[in-house]
Scaffold this motif. Structure first.
Motif, PDB file in Angstrom:
ATOM      1  N   GLY A  84       2.725   5.945  -7.280  1.00 16.40           N
ATOM      2  CA  GLY A  84       1.562   6.346  -8.071  1.00 16.40           C
ATOM      3  C   GLY A  84       0.957   5.245  -8.924  1.00 16.40           C
ATOM      4  O   GLY A  84       0.516   5.491 -10.048  1.00 16.40           O
ATOM      5  N   ALA A 129       2.910   1.594  -3.325  1.00 14.63           N
ATOM      6  CA  ALA A 129       2.054   1.915  -4.475  1.00 14.63           C
ATOM      7  C   ALA A 129       1.678   3.401  -4.426  1.00 14.63           C
ATOM      8  O   ALA A 129       1.705   4.100  -5.447  1.00 14.63           O
ATOM      9  N   GLY A 130       1.355   3.895  -3.208  1.00 17.40           N
ATOM     10  CA  GLY A 130       1.018   5.315  -3.055  1.00 17.40           C
ATOM     11  C   GLY A 130       2.201   6.185  -3.443  1.00 17.40           C
ATOM     12  O   GLY A 130       2.038   7.208  -4.123  1.00 17.40           O
ATOM     13  N   GLU A 131       3.384   5.774  -3.037  1.00 15.31           N
ATOM     14  CA  GLU A 131       4.565   6.606  -3.289  1.00 15.31           C
ATOM     15  C   GLU A 131       4.895   6.681  -4.785  1.00 15.31           C
ATOM     16  O   GLU A 131       5.302   7.720  -5.292  1.00 15.31           O
ATOM     17  N   HIS A 154       0.835  -1.209   0.000  1.00 14.66           N
ATOM     18  CA  HIS A 154       0.000   0.000   0.000  1.00 14.66           C
ATOM     19  C   HIS A 154       0.867   1.255   0.000  1.00 14.66           C
ATOM     20  O   HIS A 154       0.655   2.185  -0.787  1.00 14.66           O
ATOM     21  N   ALA A 155       1.841   1.255   0.914  1.00  8.73           N
ATOM     22  CA  ALA A 155       2.682   2.452   1.066  1.00  8.73           C
ATOM     23  C   ALA A 155       3.489   2.703  -0.206  1.00  8.73           C
ATOM     24  O   ALA A 155       3.568   3.837  -0.707  1.00  8.73           O
ATOM     25  N   HIS A 183       9.384  -0.538   4.507  1.00  5.04           N
ATOM     26  CA  HIS A 183       8.272   0.356   4.832  1.00  5.04           C
ATOM     27  C   HIS A 183       8.774   1.606   5.558  1.00  5.04           C
ATOM     28  O   HIS A 183       8.396   2.741   5.230  1.00  5.04           O
ATOM     29  N   SER A 212      -1.501   1.276  -8.577  1.00  2.00           N
ATOM     30  CA  SER A 212      -2.370   0.572  -7.638  1.00  2.00           C
ATOM     31  C   SER A 212      -1.561  -0.515  -6.918  1.00  2.00           C
ATOM     32  O   SER A 212      -0.516  -0.963  -7.407  1.00  2.00           O
ATOM     33  N   ARG A 213      -2.065  -0.946  -5.776  1.00  3.79           N
ATOM     34  CA  ARG A 213      -1.361  -1.970  -4.990  1.00  3.79           C
ATOM     35  C   ARG A 213      -1.154  -3.250  -5.795  1.00  3.79           C
ATOM     36  O   ARG A 213      -0.141  -3.938  -5.669  1.00  3.79           O
TER      37      ARG A 213
END
Ligand SMILES: Cc1ncc(COP(=O)(O)O)c(C=O)c1O
Length: 367
Positions: free
Chosen positions: A83, A79-81, A76-77, A268, A85-86
């Motif tokens: 840009g 993928a957010g960084e 999750h972390a 993480h 999707s997970r």
């Protein structure tokens, strides 16, 4: 008495050389290990990012359990960084683990794998392990990947083509436009793997990551690692970015649970620190410029690097002999053949010792 039979192509391999251990070199040349510098593996001279040691210590208390095989929090972390999707991210035990898994999922006996040469030696190992043949396409005269020649080397048996960008060991890059043109020229049923192990170090504006290309095309996967700028080489964690159905096929060839609880926690904790990342990139760039300046002053041929290592050539043409001469002065480098060597950008003290031994070897050879 019989002996066990092994596959002949595996028997023909020499095990991967990670560079001689510091203690062994220290014993050989009669110096203390503190006076030896190891600049062979493109490791970071710095420790992990702030907060990582604490996250690792906390994670250790949970190691009686198997790791989270879905890497829920980390993916999750990350993928957010970056840009995506997970589901567009797949972790592995270093990008080397993923390279082998990609070959085992896509290549195999009767197929081939195409990549530039010289490039990362594990491509050859992983292709061989899978039973595939390998096609090594020489770099061009500027020591860059020859993308036209790579595209022309693809035939009906090709399953995977690997583009190492920036390229190890030469430190050269191909531009974002060049990579996109190349991908467009590759048949859609051939998987293009863009290995971006050194992505974070690049500051040239022609360069672009291929992550958006991988998000848009089912036959492109990008590989990244936490081993280089993130200083986690000892924890073995890297990731692939691609379309979820493509990654789902690779995952079927993946040994489960190879990314440990501790590695997940460390990766993480490394995320979300853009200032620290920038600081390290700038420090590497300054040190690399300094080393390249030293090579220019001494009229030593080298290839302008975009990474944390430099490919350079010494008079004499005997890479192994030159590497031994550096080792005798306490500096462990990687010999690359034809007089070429690769040095990793180290700490200030490491780099000073490298330049001092370079001076000694040059004055011997020019005497
Ligand atoms: C081009 C390239 N890809 C991948 C790797 C391996 O990275 P990892 O430590 O994630 O297996 C390296 C390590 O030197 C490398 O040079």
């Amino acid at each position: 008495m019989g002996v066990p039979k092994f596959r002949p192509e595996i028997q023909a391999l020499n095990p991967y050389q990670v560079g001689r251990p510091i203690d062994e070199v220290a014993r050989d040349i009669g110096l203390g290990s503190a006076s030896i510098v190891k600049l062979t593996a493109n490791e970071s001279p710095d420790g992990p990012f702030p907060g990582v040691a604490e996250a690792v210590a906390a994670a250790v208390s949970g190691v009686n359990r198997y790791p989270d095989n879905d890497l829920w929090e980390l993916s999750h972390a990350l993928a957010g960084e970056i840009g995506v999707s997970r589901e567009a991210v797949l972790f592995g035990a270093g990008s080397v683990g993923l390279i082998a898994e990609i070959m085992s999922a896509a290549a195999g006996p009767g197929t081939n794998v195409v990549y530039g040469w010289p490039s990362f030696v594990m491509y050859r190992f992983a292709a061989t392990w899978s039973g595939a043949a390998h096609v090594e396409v020489p770099l061009d005269d500027a020591h860059e990947l020859d993308l036209d020649a790579l595209a022309s080397a693809i035939d009906d048996a090709t399953r995977v083509v690997i583009v190492c960008n920036p390229n190890n060991p030469t430190g050269t890059i191909k531009s974002g436009d060049e990579i996109e043109d190349f991908v467009a020229a590759v048949p859609e049923d051939v998987l293009v793997v863009v290995d971006e192990a050194y992505h974070e170090f690049v500051r040239d504006e022609r360069y672009r990551s291929a992550v958006p290309v991988a998000a848009a095309r089912p036959n492109v996967v990008v590989l990244r690692t936490f081993s280089k700028i993130y200083s986690l080489a000892g924890l073995r964690i890297g990731y692939a970015v691609g379309q979820p159905p493509t990654l789902a096929e690779i995952r079927k060839a993946q040994e489960p649970l190879t990314v440990t609880t501790v590695s997940q926690a460390a990766a993480h904790a490394s995320l979300g620190q853009p200032e620290e990342l920038e600081r390290r990139v700038m420090a590497n760039e300054a040190a690399r410029h300094h080393l390249q300046g030293a090579l220019i002053e001494r009229e030593v041929e080298f290839v302008e690097s975009h990474t944390n290592f430099i490919y350079f050539k010494m008079p004499g043409g005997d890479s192994a002999g030159l590497s031994d001469a550096f080792t005798a002065r306490g500096v462990i480098l990687r010999p690359m053949g034809g007089g070429w060597l690769r040095v990793t950008v180290g700490s200030e003290a490491d780099n000073r010792q490298f330049v001092a031994s370079l001076d000694a070897i040059l004055s011997d050879s020019r005497a």
